[in-house]
Write a protein that holds these residues in place. Structure first.
Motif, PDB file in Angstrom:
ATOM      1  N   TYR A 266      25.403  67.237  47.440  1.00  0.00           N
ATOM      2  CA  TYR A 266      26.480  66.853  48.363  1.00  0.00           C
ATOM      3  C   TYR A 266      27.118  68.094  48.995  1.00  0.00           C
ATOM      4  O   TYR A 266      27.415  68.105  50.198  1.00  0.00           O
ATOM      5  CB  TYR A 266      27.527  66.037  47.629  1.00  0.00           C
ATOM      6  N   LYS A 267      27.318  69.140  48.195  1.00  0.00           N
ATOM      7  CA  LYS A 267      27.896  70.385  48.718  1.00  0.00           C
ATOM      8  C   LYS A 267      27.023  70.986  49.815  1.00  0.00           C
ATOM      9  O   LYS A 267      27.531  71.618  50.748  1.00  0.00           O
ATOM     10  CB  LYS A 267      28.088  71.397  47.585  1.00  0.00           C
ATOM     11  N   GLU A 268      25.721  70.790  49.699  1.00  0.00           N
ATOM     12  CA  GLU A 268      24.795  71.330  50.699  1.00  0.00           C
ATOM     13  C   GLU A 268      24.932  70.622  52.048  1.00  0.00           C
ATOM     14  O   GLU A 268      24.626  71.193  53.094  1.00  0.00           O
ATOM     15  CB  GLU A 268      23.352  71.194  50.204  1.00  0.00           C
ATOM     16  N   PHE A 269      25.375  69.339  52.021  1.00  0.00           N
ATOM     17  CA  PHE A 269      25.393  68.541  53.254  1.00  0.00           C
ATOM     18  C   PHE A 269      26.783  68.131  53.731  1.00  0.00           C
ATOM     19  O   PHE A 269      26.903  67.590  54.822  1.00  0.00           O
ATOM     20  CB  PHE A 269      24.548  67.265  53.057  1.00  0.00           C
ATOM     21  N   GLU A 270      27.835  68.387  52.926  1.00  0.00           N
ATOM     22  CA  GLU A 270      29.156  67.857  53.285  1.00  0.00           C
ATOM     23  C   GLU A 270      29.690  68.406  54.600  1.00  0.00           C
ATOM     24  O   GLU A 270      30.479  67.739  55.281  1.00  0.00           O
ATOM     25  CB  GLU A 270      30.158  68.093  52.152  1.00  0.00           C
ATOM     26  N   ASN A 271      29.283  69.598  54.975  1.00  0.00           N
ATOM     27  CA  ASN A 271      29.739  70.169  56.243  1.00  0.00           C
ATOM     28  C   ASN A 271      28.639  70.210  57.294  1.00  0.00           C
ATOM     29  O   ASN A 271      28.724  70.951  58.275  1.00  0.00           O
ATOM     30  CB  ASN A 271      30.291  71.584  56.007  1.00  0.00           C
ATOM     31  N   SER A 272      27.613  69.397  57.091  1.00  0.00           N
ATOM     32  CA  SER A 272      26.496  69.362  58.034  1.00  0.00           C
ATOM     33  C   SER A 272      26.839  68.462  59.213  1.00  0.00           C
ATOM     34  O   SER A 272      27.913  67.871  59.288  1.00  0.00           O
ATOM     35  CB  SER A 272      25.230  68.843  57.332  1.00  0.00           C
ATOM     36  N   GLU A 273      25.907  68.326  60.128  1.00  0.00           N
ATOM     37  CA  GLU A 273      26.122  67.471  61.304  1.00  0.00           C
ATOM     38  C   GLU A 273      26.012  65.994  60.960  1.00  0.00           C
ATOM     39  O   GLU A 273      26.343  65.125  61.782  1.00  0.00           O
ATOM     40  CB  GLU A 273      25.083  67.806  62.377  1.00  0.00           C
ATOM     41  N   TYR A 274      25.561  65.659  59.759  1.00  0.00           N
ATOM     42  CA  TYR A 274      25.399  64.270  59.357  1.00  0.00           C
ATOM     43  C   TYR A 274      26.625  63.780  58.598  1.00  0.00           C
ATOM     44  O   TYR A 274      27.305  64.548  57.923  1.00  0.00           O
ATOM     45  CB  TYR A 274      24.162  64.106  58.455  1.00  0.00           C
ATOM     46  N   GLY A 275      26.874  62.470  58.673  1.00  0.00           N
ATOM     47  CA  GLY A 275      27.872  61.876  57.807  1.00  0.00           C
ATOM     48  C   GLY A 275      27.337  61.899  56.381  1.00  0.00           C
ATOM     49  O   GLY A 275      26.134  61.711  56.162  1.00  0.00           O
ATOM     50  N   CYS A 276      28.186  62.156  55.412  1.00  0.00           N
ATOM     51  CA  CYS A 276      27.698  62.316  54.041  1.00  0.00           C
ATOM     52  C   CYS A 276      28.742  61.843  53.036  1.00  0.00           C
ATOM     53  O   CYS A 276      29.933  62.119  53.186  1.00  0.00           O
ATOM     54  CB  CYS A 276      27.354  63.782  53.781  1.00  0.00           C
ATOM     55  N   LYS A 277      28.289  61.104  52.021  1.00  0.00           N
ATOM     56  CA  LYS A 277      29.178  60.720  50.931  1.00  0.00           C
ATOM     57  C   LYS A 277      28.379  60.690  49.632  1.00  0.00           C
ATOM     58  O   LYS A 277      27.150  60.646  49.642  1.00  0.00           O
ATOM     59  CB  LYS A 277      29.834  59.364  51.182  1.00  0.00           C
ATOM     60  N   LYS A 278      29.092  60.713  48.515  1.00  0.00           N
ATOM     61  CA  LYS A 278      28.444  60.672  47.211  1.00  0.00           C
ATOM     62  C   LYS A 278      29.053  59.559  46.373  1.00  0.00           C
ATOM     63  O   LYS A 278      30.198  59.149  46.577  1.00  0.00           O
ATOM     64  CB  LYS A 278      28.573  62.004  46.482  1.00  0.00           C
ATOM     65  N   GLU A 279      28.259  59.089  45.414  1.00  0.00           N
ATOM     66  CA  GLU A 279      28.711  58.006  44.538  1.00  0.00           C
ATOM     67  C   GLU A 279      28.073  58.200  43.169  1.00  0.00           C
ATOM     68  O   GLU A 279      26.861  58.452  43.076  1.00  0.00           O
ATOM     69  CB  GLU A 279      28.299  56.658  45.132  1.00  0.00           C
ATOM     70  N   HIS A 280      28.878  58.112  42.129  1.00  0.00           N
ATOM     71  CA  HIS A 280      28.355  58.235  40.763  1.00  0.00           C
ATOM     72  C   HIS A 280      28.394  56.847  40.120  1.00  0.00           C
ATOM     73  O   HIS A 280      29.391  56.435  39.535  1.00  0.00           O
ATOM     74  CB  HIS A 280      29.183  59.240  39.968  1.00  0.00           C
ATOM     75  N   ARG A 281      27.284  56.137  40.253  1.00  0.00           N
ATOM     76  CA  ARG A 281      27.265  54.718  39.893  1.00  0.00           C
ATOM     77  C   ARG A 281      27.520  54.449  38.422  1.00  0.00           C
ATOM     78  O   ARG A 281      28.241  53.521  38.063  1.00  0.00           O
ATOM     79  CB  ARG A 281      25.907  54.108  40.293  1.00  0.00           C
ATOM     80  N   ASP A 282      26.929  55.265  37.540  1.00  0.00           N
ATOM     81  CA  ASP A 282      26.942  54.943  36.107  1.00  0.00           C
ATOM     82  C   ASP A 282      27.740  55.924  35.251  1.00  0.00           C
ATOM     83  O   ASP A 282      27.632  55.902  34.029  1.00  0.00           O
ATOM     84  CB  ASP A 282      25.496  54.878  35.587  1.00  0.00           C
ATOM     85  N   ILE A 283      28.549  56.748  35.883  1.00  0.00           N
ATOM     86  CA  ILE A 283      29.195  57.845  35.168  1.00  0.00           C
ATOM     87  C   ILE A 283      30.093  57.357  34.024  1.00  0.00           C
ATOM     88  O   ILE A 283      30.248  58.034  33.007  1.00  0.00           O
ATOM     89  CB  ILE A 283      29.994  58.725  36.158  1.00  0.00           C
ATOM     90  N   GLU A 284      30.671  56.168  34.147  1.00  0.00           N
ATOM     91  CA  GLU A 284      31.598  55.666  33.134  1.00  0.00           C
ATOM     92  C   GLU A 284      30.970  54.621  32.217  1.00  0.00           C
ATOM     93  O   GLU A 284      31.623  54.137  31.294  1.00  0.00           O
ATOM     94  CB  GLU A 284      32.827  55.059  33.814  1.00  0.00           C
TER      95      GLU A 284
END
Length: 297
Positions: A266-284
């Motif tokens: 995510y850090k690699e793409f968060e400031n890119s030209e693309y929209g970007c989001k992250k989700e941790h589905r099973d972390i809890e």
């Protein structure tokens, strides 16, 4: 005056977007007959009330024939000097079918048949309109608050919008692979923090776990190669008309290694030209499962 035509697939979020835009100060009109569009645009421009922002909703309810004529009417308006933007909402067929079943509504083109057949027929009708869109938002994985943020980013903050959205999901293989994943990567080859007492109760969101996983050369090399591959794939996906990519990164429980690599990617793409989001589905999920076992005892 800013004039926005809000359209797209039925069930993809057009109605929610109209409510959000109305809250943000747009004068909103829904499902005006297409034949009245030139007159309506002229009236809003000539209005004494100094209307600054207009959102006009259009969908399949205007009729199949009218929808087919929409693109040619819009072209004539452009040639006549009218200025407007097209905001198009998209979602995968699987997600749209699920939404229709949850609301128990019939698709306008299903005609008593299968919902997915109606969806594909509508998608075919909207091809030309979608190709003319200034903004395409795929809501397959978006929450309402994320949709609101995206619309405000475009129409309030004036930020540039990219019609391609990247979603990075961490997950645990023991809970199943995300059904909407386009690309799945297995990071169970990396050393597992689960077996280190002080790291076991932490997650990849904690710096100690992140630093532990990323100190291994295999993790760094994996991240570099994955980034390089995506840099190649994404522009080619865009050429082929894809506007969303879901990347799923999995480890055993979805708590340590997959979360770390998802955060790093995510850090690699968060400031890119693309929209970007992250989700941790099973972390809890491990914590919640252990809590349930404790309560049962």
């Amino acid at each position: 005056m800013r004039f926005v035509i809000v359209t797209g697939m039925s069930g993809a979020g057009r109605s929610s977007a109209m409510r959000i835009l109305e809250d943000d100060g747009f004068f909103c009109v829904d499902n005006l007959p297409v034949s009245l569009l030139p007159t309506f645009m002229q009236l809003t421009e000539d209005s004494r009330e100094q209307i600054e922002k207009v959102a006009l909703g259009l969908d399949i309810r205007v009729g199949e024939e009218a929808l087919r004529e929409t693109s040619s009417i819009l072209r004539e308006l452009k040639q006549g000097g009218y200025s407007f933007e097209i905001l198009f909402f998209e979602a995968s067929t699987r997600v749209l079918v699920k939404r229709y079943k949850e609301t128990r509504r019939l698709h306008p083109l299903a005609k008593g048949g299968r919902i997915d057949s109606g969806i594909e027929a509508e998608r075919e009708l909207l091809i030309e309109l979608k190709s003319s869109a200034d903004y395409i938002i795929d809501t397959s994985t978006l929450l309402i608050r994320e949709l609101k943020q995206e619309l405000e980013r475009i129409f309030l903050n004036g930020e540039e919008h990219c019609n391609f959205y990247l979603t990075i999901v961490s997950f645990g293989f023991k809970y199943g692979i995300p059904t909407d994943a386009d690309l799945v990567f297995d990071v169970r080859f990396l050393p597992n923090p689960f077996y280190i007492d002080e790291l076991k109760v932490q997650t990849g969101n904690d710096d100690d776990v992140f630093q532990y996983v990323m100190k291994f050369s295999q993790a760094k090399e994996f991240l570099e190669k994955l980034k390089e591959m995506l840099d190649f794939l994404i522009p080619n996906y865009i050429i082929e008309g894809k506007n969303q990519l879901v990347i799923a990164i999995g480890c055993t429980g979805g708590k340590h290694r997959s979360v770390t690599l998802a955060n790093a990617l995510y850090k690699e793409f968060e400031n890119s030209e693309y929209g970007c989001k992250k989700e941790h589905r099973d972390i809890e999920k491990d914590r919640l499962r252990n809590l349930c076992h404790f309560q049962e005892k």
